[in-house]
Design a protein around this motif. Structure first.
Motif, PDB file in Angstrom:
ATOM      1  N   PHE A   1     -18.933 -72.009 105.430  1.00  0.00           N
ATOM      2  CA  PHE A   1     -17.602 -71.511 105.774  1.00  0.00           C
ATOM      3  C   PHE A   1     -17.642 -70.731 107.082  1.00  0.00           C
ATOM      4  CE2 PHE A   1     -17.931 -71.793 101.125  1.00  0.00           C
ATOM      5  CZ  PHE A   1     -17.036 -72.827 100.929  1.00  0.00           C
ATOM      6  N   LYS A   2     -18.310 -71.349 108.061  1.00  0.00           N
ATOM      7  CA  LYS A   2     -18.429 -70.729 109.385  1.00  0.00           C
ATOM      8  C   LYS A   2     -17.645 -71.495 110.445  1.00  0.00           C
ATOM      9  CE  LYS A   2     -21.422 -67.700 107.841  1.00  0.00           C
ATOM     10  NZ  LYS A   2     -21.098 -66.260 107.742  1.00  0.00           N
ATOM     11  N   GLY A   3     -16.873 -72.502 110.031  1.00  0.00           N
ATOM     12  CA  GLY A   3     -16.103 -73.282 110.979  1.00  0.00           C
ATOM     13  C   GLY A   3     -16.834 -74.530 111.427  1.00  0.00           C
ATOM     14  N   SER A   4     -16.101 -75.468 112.022  1.00  0.00           N
ATOM     15  CA  SER A   4     -16.683 -76.745 112.427  1.00  0.00           C
ATOM     16  C   SER A   4     -17.639 -76.601 113.597  1.00  0.00           C
ATOM     17  CB  SER A   4     -15.577 -77.737 112.796  1.00  0.00           C
ATOM     18  OG  SER A   4     -14.792 -77.223 113.860  1.00  0.00           O
ATOM     19  N   GLY A   5     -17.629 -75.472 114.283  1.00  0.00           N
ATOM     20  CA  GLY A   5     -18.561 -75.263 115.384  1.00  0.00           C
ATOM     21  C   GLY A   5     -19.935 -74.819 114.936  1.00  0.00           C
ATOM     22  N   TRP A   6     -20.075 -74.518 113.655  1.00  0.00           N
ATOM     23  CA  TRP A   6     -21.374 -74.070 113.138  1.00  0.00           C
ATOM     24  C   TRP A   6     -22.111 -75.244 112.513  1.00  0.00           C
ATOM     25  CZ3 TRP A   6     -23.926 -74.193 108.500  1.00  0.00           C
ATOM     26  CH2 TRP A   6     -25.046 -73.371 108.368  1.00  0.00           C
ATOM     27  N   GLY A   7     -23.416 -75.300 112.691  1.00  0.00           N
ATOM     28  CA  GLY A   7     -24.212 -76.357 112.067  1.00  0.00           C
ATOM     29  C   GLY A   7     -23.739 -77.739 112.480  1.00  0.00           C
ATOM     30  N   ASP A   8     -23.717 -78.650 111.527  1.00  0.00           N
ATOM     31  CA  ASP A   8     -23.279 -80.023 111.776  1.00  0.00           C
ATOM     32  C   ASP A   8     -21.825 -80.156 111.327  1.00  0.00           C
ATOM     33  OD1 ASP A   8     -23.091 -82.714 112.234  1.00  0.00           O
ATOM     34  OD2 ASP A   8     -24.276 -83.315 110.488  1.00  0.00           O
ATOM     35  N   ASN A   9     -20.902 -79.786 112.203  1.00  0.00           N
ATOM     36  CA  ASN A   9     -19.470 -79.808 111.880  1.00  0.00           C
ATOM     37  C   ASN A   9     -19.147 -78.973 110.646  1.00  0.00           C
ATOM     38  OD1 ASN A   9     -18.396 -81.515 113.966  1.00  0.00           O
ATOM     39  ND2 ASN A   9     -19.457 -83.218 112.969  1.00  0.00           N
ATOM     40  N   GLY A  10     -19.854 -77.863 110.484  1.00  0.00           N
ATOM     41  CA  GLY A  10     -19.605 -76.971 109.353  1.00  0.00           C
ATOM     42  C   GLY A  10     -20.498 -77.228 108.160  1.00  0.00           C
ATOM     43  N   PHE A  11     -21.364 -78.254 108.226  1.00  0.00           N
ATOM     44  CA  PHE A  11     -22.257 -78.604 107.121  1.00  0.00           C
ATOM     45  C   PHE A  11     -23.700 -78.256 107.490  1.00  0.00           C
ATOM     46  CE2 PHE A  11     -18.499 -81.051 106.492  1.00  0.00           C
ATOM     47  CZ  PHE A  11     -18.399 -81.278 105.124  1.00  0.00           C
ATOM     48  N   PHE A  12     -24.566 -78.172 106.477  1.00  0.00           N
ATOM     49  CA  PHE A  12     -25.990 -77.964 106.739  1.00  0.00           C
ATOM     50  C   PHE A  12     -26.808 -78.666 105.665  1.00  0.00           C
ATOM     51  CE2 PHE A  12     -24.797 -74.499 103.950  1.00  0.00           C
ATOM     52  CZ  PHE A  12     -25.901 -74.243 103.146  1.00  0.00           C
ATOM     53  N   ARG A  13     -28.089 -78.879 105.976  1.00  0.00           N
ATOM     54  CA  ARG A  13     -28.989 -79.632 105.089  1.00  0.00           C
ATOM     55  C   ARG A  13     -30.203 -78.787 104.730  1.00  0.00           C
ATOM     56  NH1 ARG A  13     -26.920 -82.961 108.979  1.00  0.00           N
ATOM     57  NH2 ARG A  13     -26.015 -84.949 108.326  1.00  0.00           N
ATOM     58  N   VAL A  14     -30.629 -78.914 103.467  1.00  0.00           N
ATOM     59  CA  VAL A  14     -31.805 -78.210 102.955  1.00  0.00           C
ATOM     60  C   VAL A  14     -32.663 -79.230 102.216  1.00  0.00           C
ATOM     61  CG1 VAL A  14     -32.634 -76.368 101.453  1.00  0.00           C
ATOM     62  CG2 VAL A  14     -30.505 -76.072 102.723  1.00  0.00           C
ATOM     63  N   GLN A  15     -33.974 -79.120 102.377  1.00  0.00           N
ATOM     64  CA  GLN A  15     -34.859 -80.124 101.784  1.00  0.00           C
ATOM     65  C   GLN A  15     -34.721 -80.196 100.276  1.00  0.00           C
ATOM     66  OE1 GLN A  15     -39.426 -80.038 101.354  1.00  0.00           O
ATOM     67  NE2 GLN A  15     -39.106 -81.108 103.285  1.00  0.00           N
ATOM     68  N   ASN A  16     -34.712 -79.056  99.590  1.00  0.00           N
ATOM     69  CA  ASN A  16     -34.486 -79.031  98.145  1.00  0.00           C
ATOM     70  C   ASN A  16     -33.994 -77.651  97.734  1.00  0.00           C
ATOM     71  OD1 ASN A  16     -36.869 -77.351  97.692  1.00  0.00           O
ATOM     72  ND2 ASN A  16     -38.053 -79.209  98.065  1.00  0.00           N
ATOM     73  N   ALA A  17     -33.597 -77.535  96.481  1.00  0.00           N
ATOM     74  CA  ALA A  17     -32.965 -76.299  96.002  1.00  0.00           C
ATOM     75  C   ALA A  17     -33.924 -75.117  95.996  1.00  0.00           C
ATOM     76  CB  ALA A  17     -32.400 -76.519  94.600  1.00  0.00           C
ATOM     77  N   ASP A  18     -35.222 -75.378  95.868  1.00  0.00           N
ATOM     78  CA  ASP A  18     -36.198 -74.296  95.806  1.00  0.00           C
ATOM     79  C   ASP A  18     -36.320 -73.540  97.127  1.00  0.00           C
ATOM     80  OD1 ASP A  18     -36.765 -74.907  93.208  1.00  0.00           O
ATOM     81  OD2 ASP A  18     -38.478 -76.184  93.675  1.00  0.00           O
ATOM     82  N   VAL A  19     -35.998 -74.195  98.225  1.00  0.00           N
ATOM     83  CA  VAL A  19     -36.146 -73.550  99.530  1.00  0.00           C
ATOM     84  C   VAL A  19     -35.360 -72.246  99.576  1.00  0.00           C
ATOM     85  CG1 VAL A  19     -35.696 -73.768 102.003  1.00  0.00           C
ATOM     86  CG2 VAL A  19     -36.585 -75.722 100.729  1.00  0.00           C
ATOM     87  N   LEU A  20     -34.125 -72.270  99.064  1.00  0.00           N
ATOM     88  CA  LEU A  20     -33.275 -71.071  99.094  1.00  0.00           C
ATOM     89  C   LEU A  20     -33.082 -70.456  97.706  1.00  0.00           C
ATOM     90  CD1 LEU A  20     -30.521 -72.277 101.619  1.00  0.00           C
ATOM     91  CD2 LEU A  20     -32.512 -70.834 102.077  1.00  0.00           C
TER      92      LEU A  20
END
Length: 674
Positions: free
Chosen positions: A558-577
């Motif tokens: 929820f940082k706007g379309s200018g953040w990350g990949d048009n507002g989206f981001f990718r994580v390898q798996n759930a354990d990372v975070l």
């Protein structure tokens, strides 16, 4: 849903002949490619429950199969006692070990010269390592591989003048007259020892452990050429034998149908020339794999030009070889409504669509084609984005993109991520109800209502959902792990994901997506397991889990379309975070009678229209609204937010729900890699 991936690796003599030199990797034999195949298929795991096994066929020491991963594991676990030694020194060290452990006449039976001539350097090194590190193998080598004349006949040492002493005297006399070993004798010993070293098929590894075995150590992020060379040194002395294909399929079936994998998605990836040297009931094997819901992908390795590379076929050709037809027949059909077809069209593959389906069979004579085949395999089995429920999928994903455009992205103000996530997930859940009575709650109004009640300084997302979901005839459940979250996504239900990071971890998080907006975050960037207990102040965050494939999980921030990949981001798996998930859903009992009737009347027609458009993607055209030039839809690139015309190279917004270009762009962006 976790996956179980089976891999059948053909390392037979016929493969060596049929593959020739056309699919060589950087250097060495074509067989190097199998390790890249294994690594490609297990490179990332989005679920801790993902598992894999690899069946090797083509052992030279026995016409049988062997377990590739556990065989490699035992080799790499032995100490490298041969390092820095030449072959003559290695042989002398082997003799020393054997003499000490019971084969005291080994040097009288076999000269070092004949052993050096009969055994390669790599195999001699491997034997020295195994004899020095594995007591069971050492005992087997001395007592089962070597002739009895090499071993002690009087284990008690005897006494002078006694019966045992007389026996020892007779033995010593006999030793001087027994036949010395020939090259054939050495080969017999080697074959017995090699057969012992190959592990029987039967083990299933976690993806994490398999990755460690293939790459050689924990934390290695890729398979290097040097590691492939080491792996080839381990296995090459054992391969280029027969092709017991039927046996390999039987053993794969036994592993794929174990009770503990009943709820796994199952894939069997076959890399072979398809020429069995054994016999079996093909129809029975195929039926069993089909009933077990195993998706079978076959890569046919051959130099033939009769079969096109980079093409999926829906019918076999009468001019194909017996091996090609065997692999074609055993392969699974893929329906035209499966997403990966679009990706391969854009990569230059031809795809037959006879009867709205095609076979997962392909000719491979180039390493890059093998990598593409692995990508196809992973997307077929691991990706959630199939068109079987496209009605919900398209509207959900286009909603997200259009809101990023029309609302300039749902940007959170102060600490209102909980409200953004809750409003988004409630809106998306209601959008899945065709003809919903009372209409669909407006995202902005819903978000503001949640903020008005709980404020701008943050709140517990689960509590907000428990309060607001019943108002819209929805339910929520936080008692789900990554497995159930993946299942929800597979059923086209985005879910809320929450996680907490320290101030330092947040800094790494922000820096990563600033520098790599389309990157995949992994534990090399943030490792929450290394936190110091009691010294961390954690700040929580809520996002929306929107999709996944074999490489990563995908989230809307929820940082706007200018953040990350048009507002989206990718994580390898759930354990990372260290993510937790909240599912928001409705059941048929939550629907009104009018809503049920509406879906029954109109739902099928809408879905059919979308399916028909998908079938025509390969030939459909679209007119650019900027330059008015007509191009194939498969030639356009970008996202729904920014589509690039292949003619004028300018960008425009593809926000016409359901049009053919939007369909193609939607499908491509969901499944393509970063």
């Amino acid at each position: 849903m976790p996956t179980l991936t089976g891999i059948v690796c053909d390392l037979s003599g016929s493969m060596r002949k049929n593959a020739g030199e056309q699919i060589n990797e950087v250097r060495g034999a074509w067989a190097r490619s199998i390790f890249n195949v294994i690594d490609d298929l297990i490179r990332h795991d989005v679920s801790q429950d993902d598992s894999v096994f690899a069946v090797g066929i083509g052992a030279s020491c026995k016409d049988s199969t062997f377990d590739v991963l556990t065989t490699i594991e035992q080799f790499q676990n032995c100490a490298n006692t041969a390092e820095g030694l030449n072959k003559s020194q290695i042989v002398q060290n082997i003799f020393d070990i054997l003499q000490t452990e019971g084969a005291r006449n080994i040097r009288k039976w076999a000269t070092s010269t004949i052993v050096e001539r009969s055994v390669s350097y790599d195999l001699a090194s491997l034997f020295l390592n195994m004899l020095g590190s594995d007591r069971e193998f050492l005992y087997f080598f001395v007592h089962e591989c070597l002739p009895s004349s090499c071993r002690d006949w009087d284990n008690n040492g005897g006494d002078d003048g006694g019966i045992s002493g007389l026996f020892q005297s007779l033995y010593s006399s006999a030793v001087t007259s027994f036949r010395q070993a020939t090259e054939r004798d050495i080969e017999d010993v080697v074959q017995k020892a090699k057969a012992k070293l190959l592990k029987n098929v039967g083990a299933v590894c976690t993806v994490q452990n398999a990755s460690k075995i293939v790459r050689g150590c924990v934390g290695q992020t890729s398979l290097t050429d040097e590691r492939v060379t080491d792996l080839m040194k381990m296995v090459e002395p054992f391969i280029y034998g027969g092709t017991p294909m039927y046996r390999s399929l039987d053993e794969a079936f036994e592993l794929l149908t174990k009770n503990e994998y009943m709820n796994h998605k199952k894939m069997l990836f076959i890399l072979s020339d398809g020429e069995p040297t054994d016999h079996g009931n093909f129809a029975e094997i195929s039926a069993c794999l089909l009933n077990a819901k195993v998706t079978i992908i076959s890569c046919f390795i051959n130099r033939t030009t009769v079969i096109e590379s980079r093409r999926l076929y829906s019918e076999a050709n009468m001019f194909w070889s017996q091996g090609a037809r065997f692999l074609y027949d055993v392969s699974s059909y893929i329906r035209s409504d499966h997403l990966p077809r679009t990706i391969f069209v854009k990569h230059g593959w031809k795809i037959d669509i006879s009867n709205n389906q095609t076979k997962l069979f392909m000719q491979v004579n180039d390493p890059e084609n093998i990598h593409d085949a692995c990508e196809l395999a992973k997307n077929v089995v691991c990706s959630q984005d199939s068109l079987s429920d496209l009605l919900a999928s398209v509207s959900l994903d286009m909603y997200i993109y259009q809101n990023n455009i029309d609302l300039k992205a749902p940007i959170q103000y102060k600490d209102t991520c909980y409200a953004n996530a809750s409003a988004t997930i409630i809106h998306l859940a209601t959008k899945r109800i065709l003809g919903r009575e009372g209409g669909y709650p407006d995202f902005e109004n819903l978000r503001q209502a949640i903020i008005d009640k709980y404020g701008y300084e943050g709140y517990i997302t689960l509590e907000a959902l428990r309060d607001f979901c019943p108002q819209y005839r929805l339910q929520c459940n936080d008692n789900i792990g990554i497995g159930k979250a993946l299942q929800a996504i597979s059923e086209k239900r985005p879910v809320v994901a929450t996680f907490q990071l320290t101030n330092l971890e947040w800094s790494h998080f922000c820096d990563f997506y600033t520098n790599k907006p389309k990157g995949i975050l992994d534990k090399t960037v943030i490792n929450i397991a290394k936190r110091v207990p009691g010294f961390c102040v954690n700040t929580g965050h809520a996002v929306v889990f929107t999709g996944y494939d074999s490489d990563c999980l995908r989230f809307m921030n929820f940082k706007g379309s200018g953040w990350g990949d048009n507002g989206f981001f990718r994580v390898q798996n759930a354990d990372v975070l260290g993510m937790t998930f909240i599912d928001v859903f409705w059941t048929s009992s939550d629907l009104t009678s009018n809503e049920k009737a509406y879906f029954k009347q109109y739902g099928g027609k809408v879905a059919d229209d979308l399916m028909n458009k998908f079938v025509g993607l390969q030939t459909a055209t679209y007119t650019c609204p900027l330059c008015h030039c007509i191009s194939l839809v498969t030639e356009y690139e970008g996202t729904l937010h920014e589509v690039f015309c292949p003619k004028c190279m300018r960008k425009f917004v593809c926000n016409e729900s359901g049009n053919i270009l939007a369909m193609n762009i939607y499908l491509t962006t969901l499944a393509s890699k970063s």
